[in-house]
Scaffold this active site. Sequence first.
Site, PDB file in Angstrom:
ATOM      1  CB  SER A   1      -0.862   0.085   1.266  1.00  0.00           C
ATOM      2  OG  SER A   1      -1.722  -0.980   1.375  1.00  0.00           O
TER       3      SER A   1
ATOM      4  CG  HIS B   1      -3.370  -2.419  -2.691  1.00  0.00           C
ATOM      5  ND1 HIS B   1      -2.309  -2.999  -2.036  1.00  0.00           N
ATOM      6  CD2 HIS B   1      -4.159  -1.910  -1.734  1.00  0.00           C
ATOM      7  CE1 HIS B   1      -2.466  -2.840  -0.744  1.00  0.00           C
ATOM      8  NE2 HIS B   1      -3.578  -2.184  -0.522  1.00  0.00           N
TER       9      HIS B   1
ATOM     10  CG  HIS C   1      -4.796  -7.326   0.942  1.00  0.00           C
ATOM     11  ND1 HIS C   1      -4.771  -6.434  -0.115  1.00  0.00           N
ATOM     12  CD2 HIS C   1      -3.763  -6.992   1.758  1.00  0.00           C
ATOM     13  CE1 HIS C   1      -3.760  -5.596   0.069  1.00  0.00           C
ATOM     14  NE2 HIS C   1      -3.134  -5.911   1.176  1.00  0.00           N
TER      15      HIS C   1
ATOM     16  CE1 TYR D   1      -8.674  -5.608   1.978  1.00  0.00           C
ATOM     17  CE2 TYR D   1      -6.893  -6.150   3.501  1.00  0.00           C
ATOM     18  CZ  TYR D   1      -7.419  -5.361   2.497  1.00  0.00           C
ATOM     19  OH  TYR D   1      -6.692  -4.308   2.020  1.00  0.00           O
ATOM     20  CD  GLU D   2      -8.209  -7.147  -2.442  1.00  0.00           C
ATOM     21  OE1 GLU D   2      -8.539  -6.937  -3.605  1.00  0.00           O
ATOM     22  OE2 GLU D   2      -7.025  -7.125  -2.046  1.00  0.00           O
TER      23      GLU D   2
ATOM     24  CB  ALA E   1       1.223  -0.089   4.735  1.00  0.00           C
TER      25      ALA E   1
ATOM     26  CG  MET F   1      -4.891  -6.194   7.441  1.00  0.00           C
ATOM     27  SD  MET F   1      -6.264  -5.185   6.878  1.00  0.00           S
ATOM     28  CE  MET F   1      -6.444  -4.059   8.269  1.00  0.00           C
ATOM     29  CB  SER F   2      -0.306  -8.310   3.188  1.00  0.00           C
ATOM     30  OG  SER F   2       0.745  -7.468   3.614  1.00  0.00           O
TER      31      SER F   2
ATOM     32  CG  ASN G   1      -1.174   2.967  11.395  1.00  0.00           C
ATOM     33  OD1 ASN G   1      -0.990   2.507  10.252  1.00  0.00           O
ATOM     34  ND2 ASN G   1      -1.666   2.256  12.380  1.00  0.00           N
TER      35      ASN G   1
ATOM     36  CG  HIS H   1      -6.841   2.736   2.935  1.00  0.00           C
ATOM     37  ND1 HIS H   1      -5.852   1.788   3.167  1.00  0.00           N
ATOM     38  CD2 HIS H   1      -6.929   2.848   1.588  1.00  0.00           C
ATOM     39  CE1 HIS H   1      -5.371   1.361   2.007  1.00  0.00           C
ATOM     40  NE2 HIS H   1      -6.009   1.993   1.032  1.00  0.00           N
TER      41      HIS H   1
END
Length: 261
Positions: free
Chosen positions: A24, A55, A77, A79-80, A107, A199-200, A223, A235
């Site tokens: 990201s 992305h 990802h 989550y997609e 990220a 998340m990756s 962050n 995001h």
Amino acid sequence: MAAFAAFARTAAALAPRAAVVLGSGLGGAAAAFVERAAVPFGAVPGLVPPSVHGHGGTLAVGEWGGVPALLVRGRVHFYEGHPWEVVTGTVRTAAELGARRLVLTNAAGGINPALSPGALMAIRGHLKLLGPAAWRGLAAGDGSVRPYAARLIEVMRAHERAGGRELLAGLYAALTGPSYETPAEIRALAACGADAVGMSTALEAEAAAARGLEVAAISCVTNKAAGIGGTALDHAEVLTNAALAVDRLGALLGALIRAPY
Ligand code: HPA
């Protein structure tokens, strides 16, 4: 298919040694990459286009500091809604195109108080908390799989040390997402030893190591994780803060690509 066949011919002629996956907002880290050919994910057998803003979703081949390399801009990802076979499709393609080293970037939220926005972290291990039975993965901890090459962690630390910086080699917690964590979840992850959260990366790293690739991974802290920084996450903030570290990240990627094979 014709587009991929032409791309694969160019790749075969260049014989890429390394593949780099940019997460990201990290596209700017590839300033040193000289592109020879590129295809969108949708033109590559087994890959699907990403659906998340920031992305890109292209596979490119070219040279990075004179070394033939593949560059994966963006990723899909878990989550997609894709199964792990699709999430790791870029890794499979990179291996089939001849890459022997895979460098993953992402990220991430900083859990370790030393990790503020703009910091980089070398990943030395992960908690793979992805999927329906995610937290069961904790039973295995990070001791069961060791996808990250110690030699490449040393390459990264030496490179940063030469620039007068200490690089933390830490534990990355990979969660399903897509929502950010609660402060309580972050406290739980901290108790499990996690330094950063995202998340990756974990599935890709394991798939690459299983194929015999040498793997390195870098988290770019965008962050402080939920409840640690005191401010709400979004995001847009992740994409803005990713830009803070892209130059340092680019130099580090160059060092990883040039390191002896
Ligand atoms: N949590 C999960 N994923 C992330 C974060 C975070 O705080 N920041 C960037 N990706």
